[in-house]
Write a protein that holds these residues in place. Sequence first.
Motif, PDB file in Angstrom:
ATOM      1  N   TRP A  42     -28.605   5.576 -30.908  1.00 35.05           N
ATOM      2  CA  TRP A  42     -29.305   5.835 -29.651  1.00 35.05           C
ATOM      3  C   TRP A  42     -30.755   5.361 -29.729  1.00 35.05           C
ATOM      4  O   TRP A  42     -31.270   4.758 -28.774  1.00 35.05           O
ATOM      5  CB  TRP A  42     -29.231   7.328 -29.334  1.00 35.05           C
ATOM      6  N   GLN A  43     -31.411   5.648 -30.866  1.00 34.43           N
ATOM      7  CA  GLN A  43     -32.799   5.214 -31.024  1.00 34.43           C
ATOM      8  C   GLN A  43     -32.909   3.688 -31.042  1.00 34.43           C
ATOM      9  O   GLN A  43     -33.861   3.113 -30.519  1.00 34.43           O
ATOM     10  CB  GLN A  43     -33.365   5.776 -32.334  1.00 34.43           C
ATOM     11  N   THR A  44     -31.912   3.018 -31.589  1.00 36.61           N
ATOM     12  CA  THR A  44     -31.971   1.565 -31.736  1.00 36.61           C
ATOM     13  C   THR A  44     -31.610   0.835 -30.452  1.00 36.61           C
ATOM     14  O   THR A  44     -32.277  -0.136 -30.070  1.00 36.61           O
ATOM     15  CB  THR A  44     -31.031   1.108 -32.867  1.00 36.61           C
ATOM     16  N   LEU A  45     -30.564   1.300 -29.756  1.00 40.70           N
ATOM     17  CA  LEU A  45     -30.016   0.538 -28.635  1.00 40.70           C
ATOM     18  C   LEU A  45     -30.430   1.065 -27.267  1.00 40.70           C
ATOM     19  O   LEU A  45     -30.398   0.305 -26.289  1.00 40.70           O
ATOM     20  CB  LEU A  45     -28.478   0.538 -28.713  1.00 40.70           C
ATOM     21  N   VAL A  46     -30.801   2.321 -27.160  1.00 43.12           N
ATOM     22  CA  VAL A  46     -31.108   2.895 -25.848  1.00 43.12           C
ATOM     23  C   VAL A  46     -32.595   3.167 -25.685  1.00 43.12           C
ATOM     24  O   VAL A  46     -33.216   2.753 -24.697  1.00 43.12           O
ATOM     25  CB  VAL A  46     -30.296   4.192 -25.621  1.00 43.12           C
ATOM     26  N   VAL A  47     -33.190   3.858 -26.668  1.00 44.85           N
ATOM     27  CA  VAL A  47     -34.608   4.197 -26.563  1.00 44.85           C
ATOM     28  C   VAL A  47     -35.479   2.959 -26.699  1.00 44.85           C
ATOM     29  O   VAL A  47     -36.560   2.874 -26.134  1.00 44.85           O
ATOM     30  CB  VAL A  47     -34.969   5.253 -27.632  1.00 44.85           C
ATOM     31  N   GLY A  48     -34.996   1.955 -27.445  1.00 42.98           N
ATOM     32  CA  GLY A  48     -35.778   0.738 -27.627  1.00 42.98           C
ATOM     33  C   GLY A  48     -35.915  -0.065 -26.345  1.00 42.98           C
ATOM     34  O   GLY A  48     -35.486   0.335 -25.263  1.00 42.98           O
ATOM     35  N   ASP A  49     -36.536  -1.249 -26.462  1.00 42.32           N
ATOM     36  CA  ASP A  49     -36.814  -2.093 -25.290  1.00 42.32           C
ATOM     37  C   ASP A  49     -35.799  -3.233 -25.160  1.00 42.32           C
ATOM     38  O   ASP A  49     -36.112  -4.295 -24.624  1.00 42.32           O
ATOM     39  CB  ASP A  49     -38.234  -2.671 -25.380  1.00 42.32           C
ATOM     40  N   ALA A  50     -34.566  -3.024 -25.663  1.00 43.07           N
ATOM     41  CA  ALA A  50     -33.567  -4.096 -25.595  1.00 43.07           C
ATOM     42  C   ALA A  50     -33.033  -4.284 -24.182  1.00 43.07           C
ATOM     43  O   ALA A  50     -32.605  -5.378 -23.814  1.00 43.07           O
ATOM     44  CB  ALA A  50     -32.417  -3.804 -26.556  1.00 43.07           C
ATOM     45  N   GLY A  51     -33.003  -3.216 -23.378  1.00 44.29           N
ATOM     46  CA  GLY A  51     -32.582  -3.331 -21.989  1.00 44.29           C
ATOM     47  C   GLY A  51     -31.074  -3.315 -21.802  1.00 44.29           C
ATOM     48  O   GLY A  51     -30.319  -2.722 -22.578  1.00 44.29           O
ATOM     49  N   PRO A  80     -28.666  -5.666 -22.161  1.00 47.20           N
ATOM     50  CA  PRO A  80     -27.768  -6.169 -23.211  1.00 47.20           C
ATOM     51  C   PRO A  80     -27.427  -5.123 -24.264  1.00 47.20           C
ATOM     52  O   PRO A  80     -26.302  -5.078 -24.752  1.00 47.20           O
ATOM     53  CB  PRO A  80     -28.556  -7.334 -23.813  1.00 47.20           C
ATOM     54  N   ALA A  81     -28.390  -4.270 -24.611  1.00 48.21           N
ATOM     55  CA  ALA A  81     -28.132  -3.240 -25.613  1.00 48.21           C
ATOM     56  C   ALA A  81     -27.134  -2.211 -25.084  1.00 48.21           C
ATOM     57  O   ALA A  81     -26.249  -1.748 -25.823  1.00 48.21           O
ATOM     58  CB  ALA A  81     -29.432  -2.553 -26.013  1.00 48.21           C
ATOM     59  N   ALA A  82     -27.250  -1.845 -23.801  1.00 48.70           N
ATOM     60  CA  ALA A  82     -26.304  -0.888 -23.222  1.00 48.70           C
ATOM     61  C   ALA A  82     -24.891  -1.467 -23.186  1.00 48.70           C
ATOM     62  O   ALA A  82     -23.913  -0.780 -23.494  1.00 48.70           O
ATOM     63  CB  ALA A  82     -26.755  -0.500 -21.817  1.00 48.70           C
ATOM     64  N   ALA A  83     -24.782  -2.742 -22.809  1.00 52.44           N
ATOM     65  CA  ALA A  83     -23.464  -3.387 -22.812  1.00 52.44           C
ATOM     66  C   ALA A  83     -22.905  -3.486 -24.228  1.00 52.44           C
ATOM     67  O   ALA A  83     -21.695  -3.322 -24.440  1.00 52.44           O
ATOM     68  CB  ALA A  83     -23.572  -4.781 -22.193  1.00 52.44           C
ATOM     69  N   PHE A  84     -23.775  -3.741 -25.180  1.00 56.95           N
ATOM     70  CA  PHE A  84     -23.329  -3.813 -26.575  1.00 56.95           C
ATOM     71  C   PHE A  84     -22.835  -2.461 -27.063  1.00 56.95           C
ATOM     72  O   PHE A  84     -21.882  -2.386 -27.847  1.00 56.95           O
ATOM     73  CB  PHE A  84     -24.475  -4.309 -27.451  1.00 56.95           C
ATOM     74  N   LEU A  85     -23.450  -1.375 -26.608  1.00 59.65           N
ATOM     75  CA  LEU A  85     -23.015  -0.040 -26.994  1.00 59.65           C
ATOM     76  C   LEU A  85     -21.600   0.238 -26.486  1.00 59.65           C
ATOM     77  O   LEU A  85     -20.767   0.808 -27.208  1.00 59.65           O
ATOM     78  CB  LEU A  85     -23.989   1.005 -26.456  1.00 59.65           C
TER      79      LEU A  85
END
Length: 511
Positions: free
Chosen positions: A223-232, A234-239
């Motif tokens: 969660w800290q890496t893919l959601v809280v970060g500034d990836a936007g 693409p990170a949510a889709a990757f999750l």
Amino acid sequence: MISAFASTWKVPELRERILFTLAMIVLVRLGVHVTLPGVDSSVIDEFLKQKQAMGGDDSGSASIGTMLTIFSGGGLTQMGVFALGIMPYISASIMMQLMTAVVPKLAKLSREDGGRQKITQYTRFATIVIALVQGYLLAISLNNPGNIPGLQGIEQVAATHGELVPNYGWVFIFTTVVTIVTGTLLLMWLGDQITERGLGNGISIIISVNIISALPGALGIAWQTLVVGDAGAPAAAFLVFLVAFLIGVIAAVIAITQAQRRIAIKYAKRVVGRKQYGSDQVQYLPLKVNYAGVMPIIFATAILSLPPFLFSQLHNLEMFKDWDWLIKSQELFRQDNVWFYVISGVMIFFFSYFWVATMFQPSEISENLKRSGGYVPGVRPGKPTADFLDFTMTRLTFAGSIFLSIIFVLPWFVSLMPLIFMSKKLDLMVTSFFGGTSLLILVGVLLDMMRQVETHLLQRNYDGFLRKGKLKGRYDKLQQNGATASSNVTLYLIIFMAVILVLGAASWFAN
């Protein structure tokens, strides 16, 4: 399947076994969080909070720390009384199992009446010796805890929050060794109680619970890496992709774990009394594709974890400070180095064939078939049958070795995926659930538990988990010989679990 889970509570013996197993699991997890005497728990709590906020650990010993977490359930990083977990017993069991296959006297003892009990006693004595050595090494390492895998960087926390061990000395070392050895023996006893009065193999269940206990921390890091970060986006889709990919990997692991080559066995015609046996009777000898199980990965990981530890200890010595090749050699065994996985793949292949050659005895199987009048259609009894079984098992082992190598590399491959859309990798604690030792152990233990539950249900005329057929496996070896715990003991255990749950919830709300 839902009706099968509902039916488990309709069988009194099965219900009592499940409740007893849950109570033992609570005791195991409670011992992990009870800090060793003389250790400041506030320093550890602050270190773990900072580690999760940074998105995990990407140091060179992260893979070693992850493996230790599997068997200790976080007891090593928590510095609990179960710091070593069940690791000494696992090491002793593997050592005795290999010696039984290699040493003729032990092999003969294992076939005698009461021989297995003797080997079990030897295993427990070896566990005490290994726990004493590992406990002493851990106790003296607490003087400089930054060298312990999984605790790198705790010196910075100790500089602001106080020392991890305020009163370090020989009294602390002696107390720590006694406490750690006692905790290991208590875990071994709890595992035996689960095997006898609970559900499934106790040691395997303890390991599985320790693996699952790392899941909340892994989810927090993800969660800290893919959601809280500034990836936007693409990170949510990757999750979402990770969740679907995990389901597919679990399905593939279950399929390969259950896969087997069935060798047809026919028996010669026999007449016993007025009954005729053999002739048209066909049975099957199952040969598993992944015969070695998780053992090759454990061997390879354990051996590869030694060089970086030894190189780091040597480099800390004054006489080896200028030896740059020690640092380069240590980098070779980092969990983010390609050569680490190349060497691991070769070792997994070697140990897969080594384990099969040690444990699988085609000559003995052929001789037993010959004595009972059985034969493989189209193959002559005796040595030709042994050669046929050996050739078949060699091909199956090759496929199983490829499978184990892919499973071992998969966590590293998943950790590199976020680099496509962000500049940070996923922590190994997160990706360890996508393969490696963790996933193989979890799948194997859960399948064994489901087989045992299904056996209880079928014996009492309830439907199993599958409408057609049964779960593959040996059902006769899954039955416990011990009696279930009494109703009063079960009631006391339920009350104990309820009290622990209330105290834990109160402590969480208070903090």
